[in-house]
Design a protein around this motif. Sequence first.
Motif, PDB file in Angstrom:
ATOM      1  N   VAL A  12     -21.242 -30.288  24.455  1.00 34.55           N
ATOM      2  CA  VAL A  12     -22.343 -30.833  25.243  1.00 34.55           C
ATOM      3  C   VAL A  12     -23.677 -30.511  24.566  1.00 34.55           C
ATOM      4  O   VAL A  12     -24.560 -31.374  24.474  1.00 34.55           O
ATOM      5  CB  VAL A  12     -22.305 -30.281  26.692  1.00 34.55           C
ATOM      6  CG1 VAL A  12     -23.565 -30.638  27.457  1.00 34.55           C
ATOM      7  CG2 VAL A  12     -21.071 -30.799  27.415  1.00 34.55           C
ATOM      8  N   LEU A  13     -23.825 -29.290  24.071  1.00 31.91           N
ATOM      9  CA  LEU A  13     -25.070 -28.918  23.393  1.00 31.91           C
ATOM     10  C   LEU A  13     -25.272 -29.714  22.100  1.00 31.91           C
ATOM     11  O   LEU A  13     -26.406 -30.041  21.751  1.00 31.91           O
ATOM     12  CB  LEU A  13     -25.100 -27.416  23.114  1.00 31.91           C
ATOM     13  CG  LEU A  13     -25.510 -26.565  24.302  1.00 31.91           C
ATOM     14  CD1 LEU A  13     -25.311 -25.088  23.997  1.00 31.91           C
ATOM     15  CD2 LEU A  13     -26.951 -26.826  24.678  1.00 31.91           C
ATOM     16  N   VAL A  14     -24.195 -30.028  21.396  1.00 28.83           N
ATOM     17  CA  VAL A  14     -24.326 -30.862  20.193  1.00 28.83           C
ATOM     18  C   VAL A  14     -24.844 -32.243  20.579  1.00 28.83           C
ATOM     19  O   VAL A  14     -25.727 -32.797  19.917  1.00 28.83           O
ATOM     20  CB  VAL A  14     -22.986 -30.952  19.428  1.00 28.83           C
ATOM     21  CG1 VAL A  14     -23.017 -32.071  18.406  1.00 28.83           C
ATOM     22  CG2 VAL A  14     -22.673 -29.633  18.746  1.00 28.83           C
ATOM     23  N   VAL A  15     -24.321 -32.804  21.666  1.00 27.00           N
ATOM     24  CA  VAL A  15     -24.780 -34.122  22.117  1.00 27.00           C
ATOM     25  C   VAL A  15     -26.263 -34.068  22.504  1.00 27.00           C
ATOM     26  O   VAL A  15     -27.045 -34.956  22.150  1.00 27.00           O
ATOM     27  CB  VAL A  15     -23.912 -34.627  23.291  1.00 27.00           C
ATOM     28  CG1 VAL A  15     -24.510 -35.870  23.934  1.00 27.00           C
ATOM     29  CG2 VAL A  15     -22.496 -34.907  22.811  1.00 27.00           C
ATOM     30  N   VAL A  16     -26.671 -33.013  23.192  1.00 26.36           N
ATOM     31  CA  VAL A  16     -28.080 -32.855  23.569  1.00 26.36           C
ATOM     32  C   VAL A  16     -28.944 -32.704  22.314  1.00 26.36           C
ATOM     33  O   VAL A  16     -30.037 -33.286  22.216  1.00 26.36           O
ATOM     34  CB  VAL A  16     -28.260 -31.645  24.515  1.00 26.36           C
ATOM     35  CG1 VAL A  16     -29.726 -31.324  24.743  1.00 26.36           C
ATOM     36  CG2 VAL A  16     -27.569 -31.916  25.839  1.00 26.36           C
ATOM     37  N   VAL A  98     -31.784 -23.526  10.059  1.00 31.53           N
ATOM     38  CA  VAL A  98     -32.504 -24.606  10.751  1.00 31.53           C
ATOM     39  C   VAL A  98     -33.674 -24.033  11.541  1.00 31.53           C
ATOM     40  O   VAL A  98     -34.785 -24.581  11.512  1.00 31.53           O
ATOM     41  CB  VAL A  98     -31.544 -25.400  11.667  1.00 31.53           C
ATOM     42  CG1 VAL A  98     -32.308 -26.323  12.605  1.00 31.53           C
ATOM     43  CG2 VAL A  98     -30.552 -26.195  10.835  1.00 31.53           C
ATOM     44  N   LEU A  99     -33.460 -22.909  12.221  1.00 32.32           N
ATOM     45  CA  LEU A  99     -34.541 -22.306  12.996  1.00 32.32           C
ATOM     46  C   LEU A  99     -35.692 -21.855  12.103  1.00 32.32           C
ATOM     47  O   LEU A  99     -36.863 -22.067  12.429  1.00 32.32           O
ATOM     48  CB  LEU A  99     -34.026 -21.136  13.836  1.00 32.32           C
ATOM     49  CG  LEU A  99     -35.052 -20.488  14.759  1.00 32.32           C
ATOM     50  CD1 LEU A  99     -35.577 -21.483  15.787  1.00 32.32           C
ATOM     51  CD2 LEU A  99     -34.459 -19.280  15.450  1.00 32.32           C
ATOM     52  N   VAL A 100     -35.377 -21.258  10.951  1.00 31.43           N
ATOM     53  CA  VAL A 100     -36.437 -20.845  10.013  1.00 31.43           C
ATOM     54  C   VAL A 100     -37.225 -22.064   9.542  1.00 31.43           C
ATOM     55  O   VAL A 100     -38.462 -22.036   9.485  1.00 31.43           O
ATOM     56  CB  VAL A 100     -35.834 -20.058   8.828  1.00 31.43           C
ATOM     57  CG1 VAL A 100     -36.836 -19.898   7.705  1.00 31.43           C
ATOM     58  CG2 VAL A 100     -35.336 -18.705   9.304  1.00 31.43           C
ATOM     59  N   CYS A 101     -36.534 -23.150   9.219  1.00 30.37           N
ATOM     60  CA  CYS A 101     -37.219 -24.378   8.792  1.00 30.37           C
ATOM     61  C   CYS A 101     -38.080 -24.953   9.917  1.00 30.37           C
ATOM     62  O   CYS A 101     -39.195 -25.422   9.671  1.00 30.37           O
ATOM     63  CB  CYS A 101     -36.205 -25.420   8.322  1.00 30.37           C
ATOM     64  SG  CYS A 101     -35.403 -24.973   6.786  1.00 30.37           S
ATOM     65  N   CYS A 102     -37.578 -24.904  11.134  1.00 31.27           N
ATOM     66  CA  CYS A 102     -38.352 -25.405  12.275  1.00 31.27           C
ATOM     67  C   CYS A 102     -39.594 -24.545  12.516  1.00 31.27           C
ATOM     68  O   CYS A 102     -40.665 -25.068  12.827  1.00 31.27           O
ATOM     69  CB  CYS A 102     -37.487 -25.458  13.522  1.00 31.27           C
ATOM     70  SG  CYS A 102     -36.245 -26.763  13.487  1.00 31.27           S
ATOM     71  N   VAL A 123     -30.205 -25.768  18.413  1.00 30.30           N
ATOM     72  CA  VAL A 123     -29.171 -25.511  17.401  1.00 30.30           C
ATOM     73  C   VAL A 123     -28.692 -24.063  17.490  1.00 30.30           C
ATOM     74  O   VAL A 123     -27.483 -23.794  17.423  1.00 30.30           O
ATOM     75  CB  VAL A 123     -29.690 -25.857  15.984  1.00 30.30           C
ATOM     76  CG1 VAL A 123     -28.695 -25.451  14.924  1.00 30.30           C
ATOM     77  CG2 VAL A 123     -29.984 -27.348  15.880  1.00 30.30           C
ATOM     78  N   VAL A 124     -29.610 -23.120  17.672  1.00 31.43           N
ATOM     79  CA  VAL A 124     -29.226 -21.711  17.810  1.00 31.43           C
ATOM     80  C   VAL A 124     -28.411 -21.506  19.089  1.00 31.43           C
ATOM     81  O   VAL A 124     -27.411 -20.782  19.085  1.00 31.43           O
ATOM     82  CB  VAL A 124     -30.485 -20.805  17.787  1.00 31.43           C
ATOM     83  CG1 VAL A 124     -30.150 -19.394  18.209  1.00 31.43           C
ATOM     84  CG2 VAL A 124     -31.095 -20.816  16.388  1.00 31.43           C
ATOM     85  N   ALA A 125     -28.819 -22.145  20.183  1.00 31.42           N
ATOM     86  CA  ALA A 125     -28.060 -22.033  21.428  1.00 31.42           C
ATOM     87  C   ALA A 125     -26.654 -22.599  21.263  1.00 31.42           C
ATOM     88  O   ALA A 125     -25.679 -22.036  21.783  1.00 31.42           O
ATOM     89  CB  ALA A 125     -28.793 -22.756  22.557  1.00 31.42           C
ATOM     90  N   THR A 126     -26.525 -23.686  20.521  1.00 36.69           N
ATOM     91  CA  THR A 126     -25.207 -24.270  20.268  1.00 36.69           C
ATOM     92  C   THR A 126     -24.326 -23.280  19.521  1.00 36.69           C
ATOM     93  O   THR A 126     -23.152 -23.089  19.862  1.00 36.69           O
ATOM     94  CB  THR A 126     -25.352 -25.570  19.462  1.00 36.69           C
ATOM     95  OG1 THR A 126     -26.190 -26.472  20.184  1.00 36.69           O
ATOM     96  CG2 THR A 126     -24.009 -26.227  19.229  1.00 36.69           C
ATOM     97  N   ALA A 127     -24.880 -22.636  18.501  1.00 34.63           N
ATOM     98  CA  ALA A 127     -24.104 -21.651  17.736  1.00 34.63           C
ATOM     99  C   ALA A 127     -23.736 -20.453  18.610  1.00 34.63           C
ATOM    100  O   ALA A 127     -22.601 -19.962  18.549  1.00 34.63           O
ATOM    101  CB  ALA A 127     -24.906 -21.190  16.523  1.00 34.63           C
ATOM    102  N   ALA A 128     -24.665 -19.994  19.427  1.00 35.64           N
ATOM    103  CA  ALA A 128     -24.381 -18.841  20.289  1.00 35.64           C
ATOM    104  C   ALA A 128     -23.296 -19.157  21.314  1.00 35.64           C
ATOM    105  O   ALA A 128     -22.393 -18.350  21.551  1.00 35.64           O
ATOM    106  CB  ALA A 128     -25.663 -18.400  20.994  1.00 35.64           C
ATOM    107  N   VAL A 129     -23.354 -20.342  21.888  1.00 34.08           N
ATOM    108  CA  VAL A 129     -22.346 -20.728  22.868  1.00 34.08           C
ATOM    109  C   VAL A 129     -20.990 -20.917  22.187  1.00 34.08           C
ATOM    110  O   VAL A 129     -19.955 -20.548  22.740  1.00 34.08           O
ATOM    111  CB  VAL A 129     -22.793 -22.000  23.621  1.00 34.08           C
ATOM    112  CG1 VAL A 129     -21.656 -22.606  24.425  1.00 34.08           C
ATOM    113  CG2 VAL A 129     -23.964 -21.677  24.531  1.00 34.08           C
ATOM    114  N   ALA A 130     -20.993 -21.468  20.981  1.00 32.52           N
ATOM    115  CA  ALA A 130     -19.731 -21.626  20.246  1.00 32.52           C
ATOM    116  C   ALA A 130     -19.120 -20.262  19.951  1.00 32.52           C
ATOM    117  O   ALA A 130     -17.903 -20.072  20.079  1.00 32.52           O
ATOM    118  CB  ALA A 130     -19.967 -22.394  18.942  1.00 32.52           C
TER     119      ALA A 130
END
Length: 140
Positions: A12-16, A98-102, A123-130
């Motif tokens: 779901v987070l990837v889709v968002v 990605v977060l550093v680039c952002c 993107v960080v939240a997606t990785a944390a949830v995964a």
Amino acid sequence: MEQHPRLDAPRVLVVVTVGWALLAVVACVALPLVTVHRGATGEQPMVPLVTSYGLSGLPPGGLLLVAALVTGLLLRRGRAVQLERWRVVAVSVWSGAVLVCCLAGSLLSPRGGLVLLPFGLLVVATAAVAWSSRSARMRG
């Protein structure tokens, strides 16, 4: 009875995240983000990136879309019940990059930061949830 594929939180987070990246592409075309200096004094007009730079104004939004799709590919499970460890580690490293680039992009363009920072956090939240969902499946 036919079972529907389970919608888990990382998916779901990837889709968002992909949706947010698509909005960034639309922002490059529609939102006034760039100040155009006309040589006159006073308030200067703002125009969308594509109006100011032509098609070369699309890559900022396009790069976010590519980053979101890479995140989704890294979390792709296929037929496996749980994510392989290397995929979770790879998406964690990827999300940090990605977060550093952002963060760097938002320092260069404060208006761009309004789009970049939420994207990086998604993107960080997606990785944390995964990571946490993989750990929960390992325990249970």
